[in-house]
Design a protein around this motif. Structure first.
Motif, PDB file in Angstrom:
ATOM      1  N   VAL A  56     -13.524  -8.216 -14.319  1.00  0.00           N
ATOM      2  CA  VAL A  56     -13.512  -6.779 -14.597  1.00  0.00           C
ATOM      3  C   VAL A  56     -13.608  -6.049 -13.257  1.00  0.00           C
ATOM      4  O   VAL A  56     -14.570  -6.232 -12.508  1.00  0.00           O
ATOM      5  N   HIS A  57     -12.612  -5.208 -12.988  1.00  0.00           N
ATOM      6  CA  HIS A  57     -12.504  -4.561 -11.682  1.00  0.00           C
ATOM      7  C   HIS A  57     -13.039  -3.131 -11.731  1.00  0.00           C
ATOM      8  O   HIS A  57     -12.616  -2.324 -12.561  1.00  0.00           O
ATOM      9  N   LEU A  58     -13.980  -2.849 -10.842  1.00  0.00           N
ATOM     10  CA  LEU A  58     -14.415  -1.482 -10.598  1.00  0.00           C
ATOM     11  C   LEU A  58     -13.714  -1.031  -9.318  1.00  0.00           C
ATOM     12  O   LEU A  58     -13.903  -1.648  -8.258  1.00  0.00           O
ATOM     13  N   ILE A  59     -12.911   0.019  -9.416  1.00  0.00           N
ATOM     14  CA  ILE A  59     -12.110   0.440  -8.268  1.00  0.00           C
ATOM     15  C   ILE A  59     -12.292   1.937  -8.003  1.00  0.00           C
ATOM     16  O   ILE A  59     -12.193   2.757  -8.918  1.00  0.00           O
ATOM     17  N   PHE A  60     -12.545   2.248  -6.729  1.00  0.00           N
ATOM     18  CA  PHE A  60     -12.572   3.630  -6.285  1.00  0.00           C
ATOM     19  C   PHE A  60     -11.339   3.860  -5.422  1.00  0.00           C
ATOM     20  O   PHE A  60     -11.115   3.155  -4.435  1.00  0.00           O
ATOM     21  N   VAL A  61     -10.498   4.824  -5.821  1.00  0.00           N
ATOM     22  CA  VAL A  61      -9.277   5.136  -5.085  1.00  0.00           C
ATOM     23  C   VAL A  61      -9.578   6.286  -4.130  1.00  0.00           C
ATOM     24  O   VAL A  61      -9.871   7.396  -4.563  1.00  0.00           O
ATOM     25  N   GLU A  62      -9.495   5.997  -2.847  1.00  0.00           N
ATOM     26  CA  GLU A  62      -9.848   7.005  -1.845  1.00  0.00           C
ATOM     27  C   GLU A  62      -8.651   7.864  -1.434  1.00  0.00           C
ATOM     28  O   GLU A  62      -8.779   9.070  -1.248  1.00  0.00           O
ATOM     29  N   GLU A  63      -7.466   7.223  -1.314  1.00  0.00           N
ATOM     30  CA  GLU A  63      -6.316   7.960  -0.775  1.00  0.00           C
ATOM     31  C   GLU A  63      -5.017   7.262  -1.167  1.00  0.00           C
ATOM     32  O   GLU A  63      -4.973   6.043  -1.302  1.00  0.00           O
ATOM     33  N   MET A  64      -3.958   8.050  -1.343  1.00  0.00           N
ATOM     34  CA  MET A  64      -2.618   7.524  -1.565  1.00  0.00           C
ATOM     35  C   MET A  64      -1.831   7.612  -0.253  1.00  0.00           C
ATOM     36  O   MET A  64      -1.902   8.633   0.449  1.00  0.00           O
ATOM     37  N   ILE A  65      -1.084   6.570   0.055  1.00  0.00           N
ATOM     38  CA  ILE A  65      -0.246   6.547   1.259  1.00  0.00           C
ATOM     39  C   ILE A  65       1.213   6.446   0.830  1.00  0.00           C
ATOM     40  O   ILE A  65       1.609   5.473   0.184  1.00  0.00           O
ATOM     41  N   GLN A  66       2.002   7.448   1.177  1.00  0.00           N
ATOM     42  CA  GLN A  66       3.413   7.438   0.807  1.00  0.00           C
ATOM     43  C   GLN A  66       4.167   6.385   1.628  1.00  0.00           C
ATOM     44  O   GLN A  66       3.872   6.176   2.807  1.00  0.00           O
ATOM     45  N   PRO A  67       5.136   5.720   1.022  1.00  0.00           N
ATOM     46  CA  PRO A  67       5.869   4.663   1.719  1.00  0.00           C
ATOM     47  C   PRO A  67       6.669   5.210   2.898  1.00  0.00           C
ATOM     48  O   PRO A  67       7.216   6.316   2.828  1.00  0.00           O
ATOM     49  N   GLU A  68       6.717   4.415   3.960  1.00  0.00           N
ATOM     50  CA  GLU A  68       7.443   4.805   5.165  1.00  0.00           C
ATOM     51  C   GLU A  68       8.200   3.596   5.695  1.00  0.00           C
ATOM     52  O   GLU A  68       7.652   2.488   5.771  1.00  0.00           O
ATOM     53  N   LEU A  69       9.435   3.804   6.061  1.00  0.00           N
ATOM     54  CA  LEU A  69      10.258   2.701   6.562  1.00  0.00           C
ATOM     55  C   LEU A  69      10.025   2.549   8.065  1.00  0.00           C
ATOM     56  O   LEU A  69      10.863   2.918   8.892  1.00  0.00           O
ATOM     57  N   ASP A  70       8.877   1.970   8.420  1.00  0.00           N
ATOM     58  CA  ASP A  70       8.568   1.734   9.827  1.00  0.00           C
ATOM     59  C   ASP A  70       9.015   0.325  10.225  1.00  0.00           C
ATOM     60  O   ASP A  70       9.599  -0.404   9.424  1.00  0.00           O
ATOM     61  N   ASP A  71       8.751  -0.053  11.465  1.00  0.00           N
ATOM     62  CA  ASP A  71       9.210  -1.351  11.977  1.00  0.00           C
ATOM     63  C   ASP A  71       8.605  -2.514  11.189  1.00  0.00           C
ATOM     64  O   ASP A  71       9.280  -3.510  10.917  1.00  0.00           O
ATOM     65  N   LYS A  72       7.333  -2.366  10.830  1.00  0.00           N
ATOM     66  CA  LYS A  72       6.662  -3.431  10.080  1.00  0.00           C
ATOM     67  C   LYS A  72       7.315  -3.633   8.718  1.00  0.00           C
ATOM     68  O   LYS A  72       7.556  -4.775   8.294  1.00  0.00           O
ATOM     69  N   THR A  73       7.624  -2.527   8.033  1.00  0.00           N
ATOM     70  CA  THR A  73       8.249  -2.618   6.722  1.00  0.00           C
ATOM     71  C   THR A  73       9.665  -3.168   6.832  1.00  0.00           C
ATOM     72  O   THR A  73      10.105  -3.957   5.990  1.00  0.00           O
TER      73      THR A  73
END
Length: 239
Positions: A189-206
């Protein structure tokens, strides 16, 4: 070889041999060659990743692996040609793939505690939302892993594609900062706190990740084709 067989490593070894043949053949057919500077850069990266920061450390490592300098150069060449082939095949497919699967690369910064008891999870959820307890307090009491407990359950920035479907559905429907109701999965059973959303970005790593994934899928398909041909030839020989 007998030890390899007894260790049940023959299938993996055969797949590695087939993979190597597929890559070298495809690179040759595509006319891909390696410049000295490219090989040197790959060699430097290889040594850095293996913590071979001096010539003496490199020679000691080669001796331990029963490898010669020629063997090392072959490893470097194969690593370099694999990366160059992947870029040749898929570099121009990265952007279309990214925008088609953009939601998969969305991320969320989350904190998480996994419990075994659903009733306890619900009790702790209400304690957090009514500010009787903080998420950090819950993490300190109920997380067993030392490092994760020290971080208060902080999981960092997690991509949507790396979450279980039932978790990602709840996380990406949240309005941060938000505490989610307990979520049941096969892990608990997962208790999760969502702090922030990060929009996808096509950077070098991705970009590198997408090329790597597309290349792996291509290799898998090629290996399966080789296996089918091999089985057909074997059946014909039997007949």
């Amino acid at each position: 070889m007998n030890q390899v067989k007894l260790s049940c490593q023959i299938p993996d070894l055969v797949e590695q041999i087939v993979t190597r043949k597929i890559i070298t053949t495809a690179a040759s057919e595509a006319g891909i060659t390696m410049e000295t500077e490219e090989l040197q850069e790959t060699a430097n990266q290889f040594r850095f990743m293996n913590k071979l920061l001096s010539a003496d450390e490199t020679w000691t490592w080669l001796k331990k692996q029963s490898l010669s300098l020629d063997d090392f150069e072959e490893i470097v060449y194969y690593t370099a040609i694999s990366g160059k082939l992947a870029a040749y095949l898929f570099a121009d497919k990265v952007e279309p793939y990214f925008y088609e699967h953009q939601l998969d690369y969305a991320s969320a910064v989350i904190y998480e505690v996994v419990l075994d008891d659903e009733d306890l999870a619900m009790e702790l959820f209400y304690a957090i939302t009514t500010e009787e307890m903080s998420f950090y307090d819950v993490a300190q009491q109920y997380i067993q892993t030392v490092e994760l407990r020290r971080k208060g359950g902080y999981r960092g920035m997690v991509q949507r594609q790396d979450m279980k479907p039932e978790i990602s559905a709840a996380v990406f429907a949240a309005t941060p900062p938000q505490m989610l109701k307990p979520i049941m999965t096969s892990q608990g059973v997962h208790l999760i706190f969502v702090e922030e959303m990060i929009q996808p970005e096509l950077d070098d790593k991705t970009r590198l990740e997408i090329v790597s994934n597309l290349f792996s899928a291509w290799l898998k398909q090629k290996i399966e084709q080789v296996e089918i041909i091999s089985r057909l030839e074997s059946n014909n020989n039997v007949d």
